[in-house]
Design an enzyme around this catalytic site. Structure first.
Site, short mmCIF file in Angstrom:
data_model
loop_
_atom_site.label_atom_id
_atom_site.label_comp_id
_atom_site.label_asym_id
_atom_site.label_seq_id
_atom_site.Cartn_x
_atom_site.Cartn_y
_atom_site.Cartn_z
N HIS A 188 22.87 6.66 -13.09
CA HIS A 188 24.11 7.20 -13.67
C HIS A 188 24.02 7.54 -15.15
O HIS A 188 24.96 8.09 -15.71
CB HIS A 188 25.31 6.30 -13.35
CG HIS A 188 25.35 4.99 -14.06
ND1 HIS A 188 26.25 4.70 -15.07
CD2 HIS A 188 24.62 3.86 -13.91
CE1 HIS A 188 26.08 3.46 -15.49
NE2 HIS A 188 25.09 2.93 -14.81
N CYS A 311 35.38 -6.13 -26.02
CA CYS A 311 36.75 -6.65 -25.97
C CYS A 311 36.85 -7.63 -24.82
O CYS A 311 36.56 -7.29 -23.68
CB CYS A 311 37.70 -5.49 -25.75
SG CYS A 311 39.41 -5.94 -25.93
#
Ligand code: PLP
Length: 367
Positions: A188, A311
């Protein structure tokens, strides 16, 4: 308004030829391990793709072991190690979190591993069985001194695994494969589908199986092959190998963008800017503008980039990669990654620059 996608290091858009190869493979029936005509047709798709991936990797097709991606390939390589593995903090979590007994390699501020430190480590710690080193970093694009590290590994009689995920398609992998014992790649990042990758191994017969339970992939990775995913990987590898010359233009565009950003914000910091980098990657920080604010503003303007920070649980923590490089927390917390693809246009970059400049100007006005 059409969106501008500048996050190719996370995942490149699926190439039409890869989608087509997958659709054709999905129209077939049978199991590639079956000996009847249907099975042999499926097998032919897998083996065609193996040749294409081998061409991209610069290896023999027999060295290609198809996996569910580079995370699995890296995990296989790390778990196969017979002893401690040395790796730097800039490595991908699929390397670091799969090492049972980690020996840390120091990293230089520019983002390359410290070769002198690796040499001392290998000299002092004779238990080390393997070294893991990425060809190029996903966050900063910094290219690692693989040939030099390989020389040290050879001298110490230690195996070398290279995560070549971000380098694949941008630069020939043959030079890397010539130096290492195993290498991981994934579809990918080169315009193939997600969930399809490969571990490249020099001697599959001598490789332990992480997933046992079937004789597939030369007994190294059991499980019926993901034929359509492999077909898409093969098609993407074929195209990527043909387009390798296009990256010089991407590099020029990245360098011009960097200069334009600096002209608007002289305090701009380019993380890894002093080291050899992938042509498409720019990790940039304006002190005082948190990366989550910048990525959010850009997203609202229709532009996708990544934060150079991770995060978790609603808190923005400094990226472990930038921490390993010793980047100050204020800079790490402001870093964004802009990663182009071969089909990124000058207009895409202009739109990014306009939206980015607006946020920078707003900060200056508020100061
Ligand atoms: N290694 C590097 C350097 C990567 O950038 C990535 C993907 O982000 C991986 C490994 C994992 O690849 P995959 O998504 O195929 O599991």
């Amino acid at each position: 308004m059409t969106r501008v996608y500048l996050d190719h290091n996370a995942s490149a858009p699926l190439r039409p030829e890869a989608a087509e190869a997958m659709t054709s493979a999905m129209a077939l029936r049978g199991n590639p391990s079956s000996v009847h005509g249907e099975g042999r047709q499926m097998r032919a798709v897998v083996e065609r793709a193996r040749i294409d991936v081998a061409e991209l990797a610069g290896c023999d097709p027999a060295s290609v072991v198809f996996t569910s991606g580079a995370t699995e390939a890296n995990a296989m390589a790390m778990k196969a190690s017979a002893g401690p593995v040395a790796a730097a903090g800039i490595e991908h979590p699929s390397i670091l979190e799969n090492i049972g007994d980690l020996r840390a390699i120091a990293c230089l501020p520019e983002g390359r591993i410290d070769l002198a430190a690796l040499e001392s480590l290998l000299d002092e710690d004779r238990d080390i069985a393997a070294v893991a080193l990425m060809a190029a970093n996903n966050e900063t694009g910094v290219v690692q001194p693989v040939a030099e590290a390989a020389g040290l590994c050879r001298a110490a009689g230690v195996r070398l695994h290279v995560d070549a995920v971000q380098q694949a398609g941008k630069d020939g992998l043959a030079d890397i494969w010539a130096h290492c014992d195993s290498m991981s790649v994934t579809a990918h990042k080169i315009g193939g589908p997600t969930g399809s990758g490969a571990l490249i191994v020099r001697d599959p017969g001598a490789w332990p199986a992480l997933i046992a339970g079937g004789g597939q992939e030369q007994r190294v990775r059991a499980g019926t092959e993901n034929v359509s995913g492999i077909a898409g990987f093969g098609a993407a590898a074929r195209s990527a190998a043909l387009e390798a010359d296009g990256w010089a233009e991407v590099r020029d565009r990245r360098d011009r963008l960097e200069a334009a950003m600096r002209a608007r914000a002289p305090e701009l910091r380019i993380v890894g800017g002093g080291a050899p980098r992938l042509p498409n990657t720019l990790c940039a920080a304006v002190p005082g503008i948190p990366s989550d604010l910048m990525t959010m503003r850009l997203d609202l303007a229709g532009i996708a980039v990544s934060a150079g920070s991770a995060c978790s649980s609603g808190k923005v923590a400094a990226s472990p990669v930038l921490s390993a490089m010793g980047v100050e927390p204020e800079i790490a917390g402001s870093a964004i990654r802009v990663s182009q693809g071969l089909y990124t246009t000058g207009q895409d970059i202009d739109r990014f620059l306009a939206a980015w400049s607006e946020t920078v100007s707003a900060k200056s006005r508020a100061a």
